[in-house]
Design an enzyme around this catalytic site. Structure first.
Site, PDB file in Angstrom:
ATOM      1  N   TYR A   1      -8.973   7.471   1.312  1.00  0.00           N
ATOM      2  CA  TYR A   1      -9.906   6.989   0.227  1.00  0.00           C
ATOM      3  C   TYR A   1     -10.988   8.243  -0.099  1.00  0.00           C
ATOM      4  O   TYR A   1     -11.040   9.119   0.809  1.00  0.00           O
ATOM      5  CB  TYR A   1     -10.970   6.080   0.715  1.00  0.00           C
ATOM      6  CG  TYR A   1     -10.357   4.563   1.044  1.00  0.00           C
ATOM      7  CD1 TYR A   1     -10.586   3.870   2.080  1.00  0.00           C
ATOM      8  CD2 TYR A   1      -9.688   4.174  -0.178  1.00  0.00           C
ATOM      9  CE1 TYR A   1      -9.843   2.816   2.116  1.00  0.00           C
ATOM     10  CE2 TYR A   1      -8.740   2.825  -0.150  1.00  0.00           C
ATOM     11  CZ  TYR A   1      -9.033   2.123   1.136  1.00  0.00           C
ATOM     12  OH  TYR A   1      -8.550   0.974   1.429  1.00  0.00           O
TER      13      TYR A   1
ATOM     14  N   HIS B   1     -12.767   2.747  -4.119  1.00  0.00           N
ATOM     15  CA  HIS B   1     -13.562   2.573  -3.208  1.00  0.00           C
ATOM     16  C   HIS B   1     -15.004   3.043  -3.234  1.00  0.00           C
ATOM     17  O   HIS B   1     -15.781   3.698  -2.197  1.00  0.00           O
ATOM     18  CB  HIS B   1     -13.005   3.143  -1.822  1.00  0.00           C
ATOM     19  CG  HIS B   1     -12.888   2.578  -0.454  1.00  0.00           C
ATOM     20  ND1 HIS B   1     -14.080   2.648   0.168  1.00  0.00           N
ATOM     21  CD2 HIS B   1     -12.120   1.421  -0.382  1.00  0.00           C
ATOM     22  CE1 HIS B   1     -13.878   1.965   1.354  1.00  0.00           C
ATOM     23  NE2 HIS B   1     -12.713   1.135   1.304  1.00  0.00           N
TER      24      HIS B   1
ATOM     25  N   HIS C   1       0.733  -1.241  -0.097  1.00  0.00           N
ATOM     26  CA  HIS C   1       0.024  -0.067   0.033  1.00  0.00           C
ATOM     27  C   HIS C   1       1.033   1.373   0.160  1.00  0.00           C
ATOM     28  O   HIS C   1       1.269   1.858   0.958  1.00  0.00           O
ATOM     29  CB  HIS C   1      -1.061   0.223   1.171  1.00  0.00           C
ATOM     30  CG  HIS C   1      -1.867  -1.082   1.215  1.00  0.00           C
ATOM     31  ND1 HIS C   1      -3.320  -0.805   0.498  1.00  0.00           N
ATOM     32  CD2 HIS C   1      -2.006  -2.356   1.830  1.00  0.00           C
ATOM     33  CE1 HIS C   1      -3.680  -2.197   0.593  1.00  0.00           C
ATOM     34  NE2 HIS C   1      -3.264  -2.907   1.476  1.00  0.00           N
TER      35      HIS C   1
ATOM     36  N   GLU D   1      -9.921  -0.525  -8.593  1.00  0.00           N
ATOM     37  CA  GLU D   1     -10.904  -1.265  -7.867  1.00  0.00           C
ATOM     38  C   GLU D   1     -12.054  -0.649  -7.294  1.00  0.00           C
ATOM     39  O   GLU D   1     -11.883   0.674  -7.232  1.00  0.00           O
ATOM     40  CB  GLU D   1     -10.018  -1.636  -6.535  1.00  0.00           C
ATOM     41  CG  GLU D   1     -10.892  -2.443  -5.228  1.00  0.00           C
ATOM     42  CD  GLU D   1      -9.983  -2.601  -3.965  1.00  0.00           C
ATOM     43  OE1 GLU D   1     -10.531  -2.916  -2.960  1.00  0.00           O
ATOM     44  OE2 GLU D   1      -8.606  -2.314  -4.181  1.00  0.00           O
TER      45      GLU D   1
HETATM   46  C1  GCO Z   1      -9.159  -2.391   0.910  1.00  0.00           C
HETATM   47  C2  GCO Z   1     -10.299  -2.041   1.242  1.00  0.00           C
HETATM   48  C3  GCO Z   1     -10.330  -1.929   2.863  1.00  0.00           C
HETATM   49  C4  GCO Z   1     -11.568  -1.348   3.644  1.00  0.00           C
HETATM   50  C5  GCO Z   1     -11.556  -1.867   5.056  1.00  0.00           C
HETATM   51  C6  GCO Z   1     -12.923  -1.863   5.487  1.00  0.00           C
HETATM   52  O1  GCO Z   1      -9.047  -2.452  -0.436  1.00  0.00           O
HETATM   53  O2  GCO Z   1      -8.141  -2.950   1.439  1.00  0.00           O
HETATM   54  O3  GCO Z   1     -11.121  -1.210   0.825  1.00  0.00           O
HETATM   55  O4  GCO Z   1      -9.464  -0.699   3.287  1.00  0.00           O
HETATM   56  O5  GCO Z   1     -12.020  -0.135   3.474  1.00  0.00           O
HETATM   57  O6  GCO Z   1     -11.189  -3.178   5.150  1.00  0.00           O
HETATM   58  O7  GCO Z   1     -12.982  -2.072   6.978  1.00  0.00           O
HETATM   59 MG    MG Z   2     -11.026  -1.806  -1.320  1.00  0.00          MG
END
Ligand code: GCO
Ligand code: MG
Length: 459
Positions: A202, A266, A171, A290
């Protein structure tokens, strides 16, 4: 470990060895003697029963982690499974300790699919996050037990390895394009070939009115009007979509083409804004983008496919087969991102993976901080065993988490590896886990995001 345990494990190991002998025929044993052998070896042994199913909830840092421990009639033989749904941790713990334990006590540990189906149907209403997580904890624990009994890592029970290691993504993040590029460079130096890039969280909610040297704090109108909660987040989709193009531009400029870049929208912008953004990212060759839409907007995928060839990942919010079967058969995305405890564990996840293989959809199981090390191990065991593996999201476990969960998977050179022992390979130190009980009140506001006028945005 008592005689009974030794007898049982020895008997099963004996049968394993016998079958390894490549069928009785070659060794002059008539076919049926293998079965007879098995009957004889196990006849004397009382069937292995579930004696207790309990939730172990711990919060070593900010995230609530929940695992299920399934104890059996064989002293010392138990299994662990991930049931982590941090936003409703108490509800999951209750579902496990109250319903699941009563449902499973005294039942045979061996029949995983039967147990899965009967627990899944037992609530009549089904496919919800709380009950699915409880079911997942049970399911993964039963696979853990079967691996321990068979003296094999779970990936062996799932068909063995298709690759030597599980390729992962890290990340990358920051509050300016330069910071994001620097963090990507850092992960490349650690050996990662895939890095997800986000700036300002996000939807860039932490970037308020801008970023870099023209950051101007903006107080959204809904706050001036006293609407919503004081700590609600504000998001500006124009600032966000522009910031994403800028970070891809900067990272490609600084880090070149040798790194695969991922990004998570997201589901925070309007579907048409997402489609326009993804088209602008084509020149930067994203590995995948994603969650362009929320599951409620799955219908927009058809339009997205008509406008861009950028690979898409979807599914961390899926709980029900009704959400993934049609879009997968219609090849509406390229990577399935399911959070496997949200659908009920390893048993259903293997079915999703097989479905994906039929439609060339690869896996990219959800693997952030709100998946326990047991859940990460379950992800990895599946990742090793399926052909249509795509990529695995990975996190670094703190020393405290590793102390609570000995045998947690580990990442080297951008590849995840599991503990090569029977079962899922992760244990739990209940004493240390108990030192970090989950918070009574769970008011995590990151999902509270609003537009300028106060309209709630899907998080
Ligand atoms: C990701 C996800 C997470 C979620 C989280 C929710 O791609 O890893 O979007 O960051 O937001 O798991 O609790
Ligand atoms: Mg995600």
């Amino acid at each position: 470990m008592n005689n009974q345990t030794v007898n049982r494990r020895a008997a099963l190991r004996g049968i394993g060895l016998a079958s390894l002998a490549g069928g009785a025929g070659m060794m002059g044993f008539p076919e049926q003697s293998l079965a007879a052998n098995y009957q004889k070896a196990t006849k004397a042994l009382p069937p292995l029963k579930i004696t207790n199913v309990k939730a172990i909830a711990t919060q070593p840092h900010s995230i609530e982690l929940i695992v299920v421990k399934v104890e059996t009639s064989e002293p010392g033989l138990y299994g662990l499974g991930c049931a982590t749904f941090r936003q409703r941790a108490h509800a999951v713990v209750t579902a496990i300790d109250k319903s699941l334990n009563d449902l499973c006590k005294g039942r045979d540990v061996d029949n995983i699919e039967d147990m899965w189906q009967s627990v899944y149907q037992s609530s009549y209403w089904r496919n919800g996050p709380v009950l699915n997580n409880a079911l997942s904890g049970l399911d993964q624990a039963l696979w853990d037990i079967k691996g321990k009994r068979a003296n094999m890592p779970v990936y062996q029970l799932l068909g063995g390895k298709c690759r030597f290691g599980v390729d992962c993504y890290a990340h990358g993040s920051g509050n300016s394009p330069d910071e994001v590029a620097e963090s990507v460079r850092g992960f490349m130096d650690q050996g990662f070939r895939h890095v997800r890039i986000q700036m300002g969280g996000y939807g860039a909610t932490q970037l308020l009115g801008g970023y870099g040297d023209n950051q101007t704090a903006v107080e959204p109108d809904f706050k001036k009007a006293g609407f919503g909660n004081a700590d609600d987040n504000y998001m500006d989709s124009v600032v966000y979509t522009k910031s994403v193009v800028d970070i891809f531009d900067k990272v490609r400029e600084v880090c070149g083409e040798k790194v695969e870049l991922l990004h998570d929208i997201h589901e925070r912008v309007q579907p048409m804004e997402a489609i326009n953004l993804i088209k602008q990212l084509e020149p930067y060759r994203p590995f995948f983008i994603e969650d362009p839409f929320s599951p409620e907007n799955n219908r927009y995928f058809r339009l997205l496919r008509q406008h861009t060839t950028v690979p898409i990942a979807m599914g961390e919010l899926f709980n029900s087969p009704h959400e993934w079967i049609d879009p997968m058969k219609d090849q509406m995305f390229d990577f399935i991102r399911i959070h496997i405890s949200q659908i009920g564990g390893i048993t259903p996840a293997m079915k999703v993976a097989r479905l994906g293989e039929a439609f060339n959809i690869r896996t990219a199981w959800h693997g952030p901080g709100d998946v326990s090390p047991v859940g990460h191990s379950a992800n990895a065991h599946i990742d090793f065993a399926i052909w249509n593996f795509g990529i695995q999201e990975s996190v670094n476990f703190s020393d405290r988490i590793k102390e609570i969960f000995p045998g947690a998977p580990y990442v080297e050179n951008g590849y995840m590896f599991v503990n090569e022992v029977p079962g899922l390979g992760v244990d739990i130190n209940e004493e240390v886990a108990a030192k970090f009980p989950i918070q009574e009140v769970q008011l995590n506001n990151w999902t509270q995001v609003r537009k300028m006028d106060g309209t709630v945005i899907r998080p």
